[in-house]
Design a protein around this motif. Structure first.
Motif, mmCIF file in Angstrom:
data_model
loop_
_atom_site.group_PDB
_atom_site.id
_atom_site.type_symbol
_atom_site.label_atom_id
_atom_site.label_comp_id
_atom_site.label_asym_id
_atom_site.label_seq_id
_atom_site.Cartn_x
_atom_site.Cartn_y
_atom_site.Cartn_z
ATOM 1 N N GLN A 101 0.821 -1.201 0.000
ATOM 2 C CA GLN A 101 0.000 0.000 0.000
ATOM 3 C C GLN A 101 0.859 1.255 0.000
ATOM 4 O O GLN A 101 1.962 1.265 0.567
ATOM 5 N N CYS A 102 0.346 2.310 -0.600
ATOM 6 C CA CYS A 102 1.005 3.613 -0.552
ATOM 7 C C CYS A 102 1.088 4.057 0.915
ATOM 8 O O CYS A 102 0.094 3.988 1.645
ATOM 9 N N PRO A 103 2.257 4.506 1.409
ATOM 10 C CA PRO A 103 2.378 4.896 2.816
ATOM 11 C C PRO A 103 1.391 5.991 3.224
ATOM 12 O O PRO A 103 0.877 5.993 4.345
ATOM 13 N N GLU A 104 1.096 6.910 2.300
ATOM 14 C CA GLU A 104 0.140 7.978 2.626
ATOM 15 C C GLU A 104 -1.244 7.375 2.877
ATOM 16 O O GLU A 104 -1.962 7.801 3.778
ATOM 17 N N ALA A 105 -1.622 6.372 2.086
ATOM 18 C CA ALA A 105 -2.920 5.722 2.290
ATOM 19 C C ALA A 105 -2.958 5.033 3.647
ATOM 20 O O ALA A 105 -3.967 5.075 4.359
ATOM 21 N N VAL A 106 -1.835 4.406 4.019
ATOM 22 C CA VAL A 106 -1.732 3.749 5.329
ATOM 23 C C VAL A 106 -1.942 4.793 6.433
ATOM 24 O O VAL A 106 -2.686 4.583 7.398
ATOM 25 N N ALA A 136 -1.254 4.390 -8.839
ATOM 26 C CA ALA A 136 -2.345 3.881 -7.994
ATOM 27 C C ALA A 136 -3.306 4.994 -7.570
ATOM 28 O O ALA A 136 -4.453 4.716 -7.194
ATOM 29 N N CYS A 137 -2.876 6.243 -7.629
ATOM 30 C CA CYS A 137 -3.728 7.354 -7.168
ATOM 31 C C CYS A 137 -5.052 7.406 -7.944
ATOM 32 O O CYS A 137 -6.085 7.769 -7.392
ATOM 33 N N ALA A 138 -4.996 7.061 -9.229
ATOM 34 C CA ALA A 138 -6.179 7.214 -10.085
ATOM 35 C C ALA A 138 -7.380 6.446 -9.541
ATOM 36 O O ALA A 138 -8.525 6.854 -9.738
ATOM 37 N N GLU A 139 -7.145 5.346 -8.841
ATOM 38 C CA GLU A 139 -8.250 4.534 -8.324
ATOM 39 C C GLU A 139 -8.307 4.558 -6.798
ATOM 40 O O GLU A 139 -9.021 3.763 -6.195
ATOM 41 N N CYS A 140 -7.548 5.425 -6.161
ATOM 42 C CA CYS A 140 -7.483 5.441 -4.699
ATOM 43 C C CYS A 140 -8.538 6.401 -4.134
ATOM 44 O O CYS A 140 -8.656 7.542 -4.596
ATOM 45 N N GLY A 141 -9.264 5.944 -3.143
ATOM 46 C CA GLY A 141 -10.304 6.774 -2.545
ATOM 47 C C GLY A 141 -9.763 8.015 -1.851
ATOM 48 O O GLY A 141 -10.468 9.013 -1.679
ATOM 49 N N TRP A 142 -8.498 7.981 -1.459
ATOM 50 C CA TRP A 142 -7.914 9.123 -0.742
ATOM 51 C C TRP A 142 -7.484 10.245 -1.671
ATOM 52 O O TRP A 142 -6.975 11.268 -1.221
ATOM 53 N N ARG A 143 -7.695 10.081 -2.984
ATOM 54 C CA ARG A 143 -7.278 11.158 -3.892
ATOM 55 C C ARG A 143 -8.059 12.434 -3.603
ATOM 56 O O ARG A 143 -7.589 13.526 -3.876
ATOM 57 N N VAL A 144 -9.235 12.274 -3.022
ATOM 58 C CA VAL A 144 -10.012 13.451 -2.651
ATOM 59 C C VAL A 144 -9.237 14.322 -1.649
ATOM 60 O O VAL A 144 -9.368 15.539 -1.620
ATOM 61 N N TRP A 145 -8.399 13.700 -0.871
ATOM 62 C CA TRP A 145 -7.571 14.419 0.105
ATOM 63 C C TRP A 145 -6.226 14.816 -0.513
ATOM 64 O O TRP A 145 -5.755 15.938 -0.331
ATOM 65 N N CYS A 146 -5.633 13.903 -1.260
ATOM 66 C CA CYS A 146 -4.247 14.116 -1.718
ATOM 67 C C CYS A 146 -4.119 15.099 -2.882
ATOM 68 O O CYS A 146 -3.182 15.901 -2.913
ATOM 69 N N TYR A 147 -5.036 15.034 -3.849
ATOM 70 C CA TYR A 147 -4.841 15.864 -5.048
ATOM 71 C C TYR A 147 -4.745 17.356 -4.722
ATOM 72 O O TYR A 147 -3.835 18.034 -5.206
ATOM 73 N N PRO A 150 1.629 12.805 0.433
ATOM 74 C CA PRO A 150 1.097 12.407 -0.879
ATOM 75 C C PRO A 150 2.162 12.536 -1.967
ATOM 76 O O PRO A 150 2.905 13.516 -1.999
ATOM 77 N N ILE A 151 2.254 11.517 -2.798
ATOM 78 C CA ILE A 151 3.108 11.550 -3.995
ATOM 79 C C ILE A 151 2.278 10.926 -5.110
ATOM 80 O O ILE A 151 1.707 9.844 -4.928
ATOM 81 N N LEU A 152 2.188 11.611 -6.231
ATOM 82 C CA LEU A 152 1.359 11.088 -7.318
ATOM 83 C C LEU A 152 1.997 9.847 -7.932
ATOM 84 O O LEU A 152 3.134 9.898 -8.417
HETATM 85 S S1 SF4 Z 1 -4.204 9.294 -3.626
HETATM 86 FE FE1 SF4 Z 1 -2.919 9.657 -1.856
HETATM 87 S S2 SF4 Z 1 -3.171 7.879 -0.561
HETATM 88 FE FE2 SF4 Z 1 -3.927 7.343 -2.560
HETATM 89 S S3 SF4 Z 1 -2.215 6.380 -3.616
HETATM 90 FE FE3 SF4 Z 1 -2.152 8.553 -4.136
HETATM 91 S S4 SF4 Z 1 -0.822 9.512 -2.614
HETATM 92 FE FE4 SF4 Z 1 -1.388 7.471 -1.848
#
Ligand code: SF4
Length: 638
Positions: A24-29, A277-288, A272-274
């Motif tokens: 998993q992306c560390p930011e998502a963790v 996996a970001c394209a389908e990650c639910g946390w993109r609402v926070w990271c972008y 956050p680092i683009l």
């Molecule tokens: S959107 Fe954020 S949490 Fe999700 S993969 Fe990208 S950087 Fe990680």
């Protein structure tokens, strides 16, 4: 005890983690712990993939249960503690195969895990009295690059991997998918914790599409160290080593996030680092929004995590910093001029000494320097010390990255590339925009927007879909392509007969080309299709755009068509949604859903071809006054 909700929605204590964590992306963790907002819901496309994966898993389980004598299936609907007890009991008894089990919790290693299969190795217990097992997962994707007939996992599972391969390597033609393998490494550690691991090395298997089974040596060194690690070990790493480092890192991220929740002064360890996996990650609402606000370097196409790190090591930490580098020095660095050595030699001579006298044998470098206005030692003063740090850095196309950063920050939506004085787009009397839609099983739609330009008056425009809704896509694609090709052949012949110029356009031709070649091969049309694809009639608008303009953003059709003011009618238009709709269009039992899905797909395809028309018109007219990226200098830096 504090709990963390994982992607699988299972709530586990924060101290216990599943196999998913390490990939998993560390930011998502971190965000799973902090939950600053609600993540976006899982997309329909992801849910469709998950449903297909579960159905595939059930098929494999049923086949194994009926064909492997001594196989034990653990009921996955039971409570975790109960499944754990049933799995332990089955392993103690030496079951040949444990299906759907849950390994004993490893409290010391903070691990919990549910391998799809546990395969018994050997005919007698180990010296500790326990039977040895290897983990095998079931994945709904291709695991072996070989045109084998459908496999028989039951047969293959009966052969221990080190016997099959002589203990030397993994299965021939196996695809090594990092995410799959770190999950196997996780199960391996759990098996070691409960004493049921094999004695000879560390192995795991994946059963994939076509029921192919691939075995993997988890100790084989094959992975580059992760860019997420601050202290990166020397590579290449084995799957076990890579997993151990990633798992330990994510645990420290969780730990810091938990402590920060109690004490805001505690620093967080992820950002956050683009990444793809970001394209389908639910946390993109926070990271972008945060990536944009920070002007993060990963936003720039062509700057991956490794290049981002190389920039940061040179104290260039955002897009403004990158835009502020000196493009002239960057071009000299990229051309391989040994600037540090030259500057050192130049320190010992008079300022008016020519460069040719300082490095008399480096003729090519002297010429390159002269082209950039560096003719004598005094001219070296105009070079940038900060940009010089990139010499021998392995950063790749630094001048291109600088231009893209400047274009992204500049006031115009796009700029002409260096050396492009005037934009040009191939036009024709008859213009045919083509876009195909496909799924894994085949290409079901060739959509065409036919435009006949006339000397006066508006052009005649018509959308023509050559489509097959045959659920047997691999059969239907032949019918759809035959009709499409016959029509195109007719248009080309008519244009030639009337001495009018015809061109056909697509956006990013590699997908269309490979599908056309593949289907042509099935229909005996190889030579005809090959000649068309190589002709000047076939124009890739992506290449036209890319070779003349720089934007600093991605160059997908959805992005660049917006420059022309084009909008898709459907807000959720996209490849993932198209796959969901295609499944409905050909196999939903409800006729209303089938009809609506077909309407959506044709509208989506028509919008795609209308988008390439809009882009071409924009390139030909409105984009012409766009300035060159050379006009930006480093004014976009702060
Ligand atoms: S959107 Fe954020 S949490 Fe999700 S993969 Fe990208 S950087 Fe990680």
């Amino acid at each position: 005890m504090t709990a963390v909700e994982t992607e699988s929605s299972e709530v586990v204590p924060a101290s216990l983690q599943g196999g998913y964590l390490a990939k998993q992306c560390p930011e998502a963790v971190q965000l799973d712990v902090l939950r600053p907002v609600d993540p976006l819901p899982t997309s329909q496309f992801r849910m469709m993939l998950a449903a297909a994966g579960n159905a595939f898993e059930r098929t494999v389980f049923a086949e194994l249960l009926s064909s492997v004598s001594g196989a034990v299936e653990v009921d996955r609907t039971r409570e975790p503690n109960c499944r754990e007890a049933l799995t332990t009991e089955a392993m103690r008894a030496g079951a040949q195969l444990v299906i759907g089990g849950r390994l004993p919790v490893d409290a010391v290693g903070h691990r919990v895990g549910e391998p799809d299969l546990l395969v018994r190795a050997g005919d007698e217990p180990k010296v500790n009295g326990r039977w040895a097992y290897v983990p095998v997962d079931v994945k709904h994707h291709i695991v072996r690059d070989t045109p084998e007939l459908p496999g028989n996992p039951a047969e293959s599972l009966g052969v221990a991997p080190w016997v099959e391969t002589g203990g030397a390597a993994a299965s021939e033609f196996a695809r090594w998918t990092y995410g799959d393998l770190v999950q196997l490494a996780h199960y391996q550690r759990l098996l070691e914790a409960c004493g049921h691991e094999i004695s000879e090395g560390r192995w795991g298997g994946i059963i994939g599409v076509g029921q192919q089974l691939a075995w993997y040596d988890l100790d084989a060194p094959c992975w580059a160290p992760s860019e997420y690690l601050e202290e990166r070990p020397a590579g290449p790493l084995s799957t076990m080593e890579s997993y151990d480092a990633a798992f330990a890192h994510r645990l420290t991220v969780i730990d810091a996030a938990l402590r920060q929740r109690r004490d805001p002064a505690v620093p967080l360890l992820a950002e956050p680092i683009l990444v793809p996996a970001c394209a389908e990650c639910g946390w993109r609402v926070w990271c972008y929004p945060r990536l944009e606000e920070a002007g993060d370097l990963s936003l720039l196409p062509g700057v991956d995590m490794r290049k981002r790190r190389l920039h940061q090591e040179r104290r260039v930490t955002d897009l403004h910093g990158l835009a502020g580098l000196d493009d002239r020095t960057a071009r000299l660095v990229a051309a391989g001029v040994q600037l540090a050595d030259l500057i050192e030699r130049a320190a010992a001579v008079e300022p008016r000494t020519s460069i040719g006298e300082v490095i008399p044998r480096r003729h090519r470098q002297i010429a390159t320097l002269a082209r950039e206005g560096v003719r004598n030692v005094d001219d070296l003063k105009g070079l940038s010390g900060q940009t010089l740090r990139y010499e021998n850095s392995g950063i790749g196309d630094l001048p291109g990255q600088i231009d893209r950063a400047r274009a992204r920050l500049g006031p115009e939506p796009a700029y002409r590339r260096r050396g492009v004085d005037r934009l040009g787009v191939p036009r024709a009397d008859i213009e045919i925009d083509i876009d195909m839609e496909n799924v894994e099983q085949g290409t079901y739609l060739w959509g065409v927007l036919f435009t006949e330009r006339r000397p006066s008056g508006p052009p005649a425009v018509e959308y023509l879909p050559f489509v097959s809704w045959d659920p047997e896509t691999s059969t239907g694609e032949l019918d759809a392509f035959e009709r499409f090709w016959e029509w195109l052949r007719g248009q080309r012949a008519a244009a030639a007969a009337s001495d009018r110029l015809l061109r056909a356009y697509c956006y990013s031709k590699s997908a269309e080309n490979s599908q056309m070649r593949r289907i042509a091969g099935r229909l005996g049309l190889e030579e005809e299709v090959k000649a068309f694809l190589a002709s000047e009639q076939w124009v890739d608008l992506y290449a036209v755009f890319r070779d003349q303009l720089v934007t600093g953003t991605t160059m997908g059709l959805k992005t660049v068509a917006q420059l022309a003011g084009f909008r898709w009618r459907s807000e959720d238009a996209g490849g993932g949604q198209a796959m969901v709709r295609y499944a409905e269009a050909v196999s939903d039992p409800n006729v209303t859903i089938r009809v609506e899905a077909r309407r959506w797909l044709l509208e989506y395809n028509e919008d795609d071809v209308r988008a390439t028309v809009a882009l071409r018109e924009w390139l030909d007219v409105d984009a012409r006054p766009l300035p060159s990226v050379e006009t930006l200098g480093n004014a976009t830096a702060t």
